[in-house]
Design an enzyme around this catalytic site. Structure first.
Site, mmCIF file in Angstrom:
data_model
loop_
_atom_site.group_PDB
_atom_site.id
_atom_site.type_symbol
_atom_site.label_atom_id
_atom_site.label_comp_id
_atom_site.label_asym_id
_atom_site.label_seq_id
_atom_site.Cartn_x
_atom_site.Cartn_y
_atom_site.Cartn_z
ATOM 1 N N PHE A 117 0.821 -1.212 0.000
ATOM 2 C CA PHE A 117 0.000 0.000 0.000
ATOM 3 C C PHE A 117 0.853 1.258 0.000
ATOM 4 C CE2 PHE A 117 -2.754 -3.217 1.932
ATOM 5 C CZ PHE A 117 -3.874 -3.096 1.143
ATOM 6 N N HIS A 118 1.850 1.321 -0.877
ATOM 7 C CA HIS A 118 2.677 2.513 -0.978
ATOM 8 C C HIS A 118 3.449 2.514 -2.290
ATOM 9 C CE1 HIS A 118 5.535 -0.416 0.801
ATOM 10 N NE2 HIS A 118 6.439 0.223 0.077
ATOM 11 N N ALA A 119 4.048 3.648 -2.556
ATOM 12 C CA ALA A 119 5.008 3.812 -3.649
ATOM 13 C C ALA A 119 6.209 4.527 -3.049
ATOM 14 C CB ALA A 119 4.409 4.650 -4.785
#
Length: 135
Positions: free
Chosen positions: A48-50
């Site tokens: 759930f991230h970049a």
């Protein structure tokens, strides 16, 4: 979105198999951090991230898991299940991992040390950045 799967050379015989990972050779950057995930419960999603700048290569050492990749324009779902193959995750690609097999061990090689300020943890902020919008 162009997904790059890195084919890692597997050596072996009747005794078993070996894959060597070498920075700036089959791993396209200097390796500064290695971590791995295991024991992930069924139904749990991770990631759930970049990252703003970090490059990573994900290799499933055992079992399998699926990746959801999003560059802000296109979304791709990918099964990673081959320990002789690495998934290159470039900067500014939102990623989530899910559908972990019970025996999954997922190793990640990174080109830099952990830095919280490099993370984009809100999808809306990620979309704004990849579309050149600032708040």
């Amino acid at each position: 979105m162009q997904i790059k799967l890195i084919q890692l050379q597997k050596h072996g015989d009747e005794r078993g198999a070996l894959v060597a990972l070498e920075e700036n050779k089959n791993i396209p950057f200097p390796i500064k951090r290695v971590y791995y995930l295991f024991g992930t419960q069924q139904g749990v999603r991770r990631g759930f991230h970049a990252h703003k700048q970090l490059k990573q290569v994900a290799i499933v050492m055992r079992g399998y898991c699926r990746f959801h990749l999003d560059d802000g324009k296109e979304k791709i779902e990918l099964l990673l299940d081959n320990p002789a193959q690495g998934l290159l995750i470039e900067p500014l690609v939102w990623h989530e991992m899910y559908d972990f097999s019970e025996d999954c061990v997922l190793m990640v090689l990174a080109d830099d040390y952990y830095c919280e300020s490099d993370y984009l943890r809100k999808h809306e902020e990620f979309i704004n950045i990849v579309n050149g919008e600032t708040k």
